[in-house]
Design a protein around this motif. Structure first.
Motif, PDB file in Angstrom:
ATOM      1  N   THR A 184       0.306  18.154  -0.336  1.00  0.00           N
ATOM      2  CA  THR A 184       1.380  17.960  -1.362  1.00  0.00           C
ATOM      3  C   THR A 184       0.816  17.350  -2.541  1.00  0.00           C
ATOM      4  N   LEU A 185       1.844  17.583  -3.489  1.00  0.00           N
ATOM      5  CA  LEU A 185       1.464  16.758  -4.755  1.00  0.00           C
ATOM      6  C   LEU A 185       2.697  15.516  -4.931  1.00  0.00           C
ATOM      7  N   HIS A 186       2.279  14.368  -5.007  1.00  0.00           N
ATOM      8  CA  HIS A 186       3.065  13.253  -5.264  1.00  0.00           C
ATOM      9  C   HIS A 186       2.957  12.462  -6.694  1.00  0.00           C
ATOM     10  N   MET A 187       4.044  11.920  -6.970  1.00  0.00           N
ATOM     11  CA  MET A 187       3.877  11.272  -8.314  1.00  0.00           C
ATOM     12  C   MET A 187       4.483   9.879  -8.085  1.00  0.00           C
ATOM     13  N   VAL A 188       3.441   9.003  -8.639  1.00  0.00           N
ATOM     14  CA  VAL A 188       3.787   7.522  -8.716  1.00  0.00           C
ATOM     15  C   VAL A 188       4.087   7.160 -10.477  1.00  0.00           C
ATOM     16  N   GLY A 203       0.740  -1.363  -0.063  1.00  0.00           N
ATOM     17  CA  GLY A 203       0.021   0.195  -0.081  1.00  0.00           C
ATOM     18  C   GLY A 203       0.829   1.215  -0.061  1.00  0.00           C
ATOM     19  N   LEU A 204       0.262   2.252  -0.612  1.00  0.00           N
ATOM     20  CA  LEU A 204       0.825   3.746  -0.380  1.00  0.00           C
ATOM     21  C   LEU A 204      -0.205   4.597   0.147  1.00  0.00           C
ATOM     22  N   LEU A 205       0.259   5.186   1.281  1.00  0.00           N
ATOM     23  CA  LEU A 205      -0.667   6.328   1.940  1.00  0.00           C
ATOM     24  C   LEU A 205      -0.301   7.567   1.922  1.00  0.00           C
ATOM     25  N   PHE A 206      -1.082   8.541   1.610  1.00  0.00           N
ATOM     26  CA  PHE A 206      -0.833   9.768   1.518  1.00  0.00           C
ATOM     27  C   PHE A 206      -1.505  10.551   2.498  1.00  0.00           C
ATOM     28  N   GLY A 207      -1.132  11.596   2.630  1.00  0.00           N
ATOM     29  CA  GLY A 207      -1.960  12.833   3.568  1.00  0.00           C
ATOM     30  C   GLY A 207      -3.567  13.193   3.121  1.00  0.00           C
ATOM     31  N   PRO A 208      -4.237  13.353   3.954  1.00  0.00           N
ATOM     32  CA  PRO A 208      -5.681  13.566   3.628  1.00  0.00           C
ATOM     33  C   PRO A 208      -6.005  14.722   2.509  1.00  0.00           C
ATOM     34  N   ARG A 209      -4.988  15.477   2.573  1.00  0.00           N
ATOM     35  CA  ARG A 209      -5.374  16.796   1.353  1.00  0.00           C
ATOM     36  C   ARG A 209      -4.325  16.584   0.233  1.00  0.00           C
ATOM     37  N   ASP A 210      -3.470  15.642   0.347  1.00  0.00           N
ATOM     38  CA  ASP A 210      -2.722  15.342  -0.872  1.00  0.00           C
ATOM     39  C   ASP A 210      -3.229  15.230  -2.223  1.00  0.00           C
ATOM     40  N   LEU A 211      -2.494  15.235  -3.138  1.00  0.00           N
ATOM     41  CA  LEU A 211      -2.857  14.807  -4.411  1.00  0.00           C
ATOM     42  C   LEU A 211      -1.895  13.924  -5.013  1.00  0.00           C
ATOM     43  N   VAL A 212      -2.424  13.024  -5.772  1.00  0.00           N
ATOM     44  CA  VAL A 212      -1.275  11.845  -6.372  1.00  0.00           C
ATOM     45  C   VAL A 212      -1.475  11.889  -8.012  1.00  0.00           C
ATOM     46  N   VAL A 213      -0.578  11.892  -8.741  1.00  0.00           N
ATOM     47  CA  VAL A 213      -0.624  11.675 -10.170  1.00  0.00           C
ATOM     48  C   VAL A 213      -0.001  10.291 -10.458  1.00  0.00           C
ATOM     49  N   VAL A 214      -0.736   9.565 -11.253  1.00  0.00           N
ATOM     50  CA  VAL A 214       0.158   8.238 -11.525  1.00  0.00           C
ATOM     51  C   VAL A 214       0.479   8.312 -12.892  1.00  0.00           C
ATOM     52  N   ALA A 233       1.688  21.012 -13.081  1.00  0.00           N
ATOM     53  CA  ALA A 233       1.726  22.589 -12.340  1.00  0.00           C
ATOM     54  C   ALA A 233       0.326  22.880 -11.713  1.00  0.00           C
ATOM     55  N   TRP A 234      -0.744  22.416 -12.553  1.00  0.00           N
ATOM     56  CA  TRP A 234      -2.142  22.896 -11.854  1.00  0.00           C
ATOM     57  C   TRP A 234      -2.561  22.035 -10.639  1.00  0.00           C
ATOM     58  N   LEU A 235      -2.193  20.600 -10.684  1.00  0.00           N
ATOM     59  CA  LEU A 235      -2.305  19.903  -9.237  1.00  0.00           C
ATOM     60  C   LEU A 235      -1.352  20.408  -8.432  1.00  0.00           C
ATOM     61  N   ALA A 236      -0.278  20.826  -8.801  1.00  0.00           N
ATOM     62  CA  ALA A 236       0.382  21.227  -7.564  1.00  0.00           C
ATOM     63  C   ALA A 236       0.302  22.834  -7.009  1.00  0.00           C
ATOM     64  N   ARG A 237      -0.358  23.514  -7.561  1.00  0.00           N
ATOM     65  CA  ARG A 237      -0.780  24.687  -7.309  1.00  0.00           C
ATOM     66  C   ARG A 237      -1.927  24.189  -6.340  1.00  0.00           C
ATOM     67  N   GLU A 238      -2.855  23.418  -6.884  1.00  0.00           N
ATOM     68  CA  GLU A 238      -4.067  22.874  -6.017  1.00  0.00           C
ATOM     69  C   GLU A 238      -3.611  22.356  -4.780  1.00  0.00           C
ATOM     70  N   LYS A 262       8.442  20.558 -10.437  1.00  0.00           N
ATOM     71  CA  LYS A 262       8.225  21.695  -9.681  1.00  0.00           C
ATOM     72  C   LYS A 262       6.928  21.598  -9.088  1.00  0.00           C
ATOM     73  N   GLY A 263       6.919  21.659  -7.714  1.00  0.00           N
ATOM     74  CA  GLY A 263       5.660  21.417  -6.812  1.00  0.00           C
ATOM     75  C   GLY A 263       5.597  20.173  -6.395  1.00  0.00           C
ATOM     76  N   CYS A 264       6.354  19.015  -6.890  1.00  0.00           N
ATOM     77  CA  CYS A 264       6.052  17.717  -6.207  1.00  0.00           C
ATOM     78  C   CYS A 264       6.875  17.601  -5.317  1.00  0.00           C
ATOM     79  N   GLY A 265       6.209  16.899  -4.157  1.00  0.00           N
ATOM     80  CA  GLY A 265       7.166  16.519  -3.091  1.00  0.00           C
ATOM     81  C   GLY A 265       7.810  15.292  -3.078  1.00  0.00           C
ATOM     82  N   SER A 266       7.216  14.195  -3.718  1.00  0.00           N
ATOM     83  CA  SER A 266       7.735  13.122  -3.587  1.00  0.00           C
ATOM     84  C   SER A 266       7.408  12.179  -5.019  1.00  0.00           C
ATOM     85  N   THR A 267       8.230  10.934  -5.436  1.00  0.00           N
ATOM     86  CA  THR A 267       7.962  10.259  -6.351  1.00  0.00           C
ATOM     87  C   THR A 267       8.212   8.919  -6.008  1.00  0.00           C
TER      88      THR A 267
END
Length: 228
Positions: free
Chosen positions: A155-159, A54-65, A143-148, A205-210
């Motif tokens: 935080t924006l995260h990338m998988v 499993g991958l668990l992220f913060g409740p207000r985070d966004l994740v891009v796959v 970039a849009w997701l990072a701003r949001e 830019k704006g991505c906290g982790s991958t």
């Protein structure tokens, strides 16, 4: 880059302060102090499937796959995402079911994209964690997701799915739908750029982790979710 060998004591990898992955909330004055946490890369490749479930992220985070067409992004999201997921493939499937089969996709592609981004905007307004399908070529979307993410205090995260070209092409054949050679070359360049940068510790830019996944690690995942 040194690959992480111990990410969690259980079956889940938490993407947040508990395991050192930065939540990076929007803190007043942070820009002035320059104290933004450094991005984090978690490499789960080459583990023969012995990787977190499993991958668990913060409740207000966004994740891009993200990854090549046919790499298994939609399959992974359908199986593992426990919260809100926004996948352009789902939007296309809904439109394909409505329009006459003789109508070429190119003619209604703009409407599919409009519907996809409208749905994404609506999901973002909820303030909850969202997992988003990313083709890799649309930097403006990240970039849009990072701003949001910053706006909502997350935080924006990338998988990133790292599969071979042959594996991706086979995935396209299995689903009975592919992209043109020109489009695939564009996707391949974009995915290669993201992967090489991540392996050097450089994230968009704006991505906290991958999190880097090969096919075995992706097949092992059973949950992509959010805490709280």
């Amino acid at each position: 880059m040194n690959r992480t060998t111990a990410l969690a004591t259980g079956s889940a990898l938490a993407a947040g302060p508990a395991l050192g992955l930065p939540a990076q909330p929007q803190v007043p004055g942070r820009e002035a102090s320059g104290a933004a946490p450094a991005p984090v890369v978690r490499d789960l490749r080459d583990r023969a499937g012995h990787s977190p479930h499993g991958l668990l992220f913060g409740p207000r985070d966004l994740v891009v796959v993200t990854g090549l067409p046919g790499s298994g992004k939609s399959t992974l999201m359908k199986r593992a995402v426990t919260g809100t997921r926004i996948d352009s493939q789902d939007t296309r499937d809904r439109w394909d079911a409505r329009v006459p089969r003789a109508l070429p996709y190119a003619l209604y592609r703009p409407l599919v994209r409009l519907a996809h981004y409208t749905g994404l905007r609506r999901a973002l307004r909820s303030g909850e964690g969202v997992v988003v399908h990313d083709c890799g070529t649309q930097a403006w979307v990240r970039a849009w997701l990072a701003r949001e993410a910053r706006r909502r205090g997350g935080t924006l995260h990338m998988v990133l799915l790292d599969v071979t070209v042959d594996t991706a092409l086979e995935g396209q054949r299995e689903r009975g739908r592919g992209v043109s050679r020109y489009a695939f070359r564009r996707h391949r360049r974009a995915a290669s750029h993201l992967l090489r940068a991540a392996e050097k510790g450089r994230l968009p830019k704006g991505c906290g982790s991958t999190v880097l996944l090969d096919r075995a690690a992706a097949d092992t995942l059973r949950r992509i979710g959010f805490t709280g």
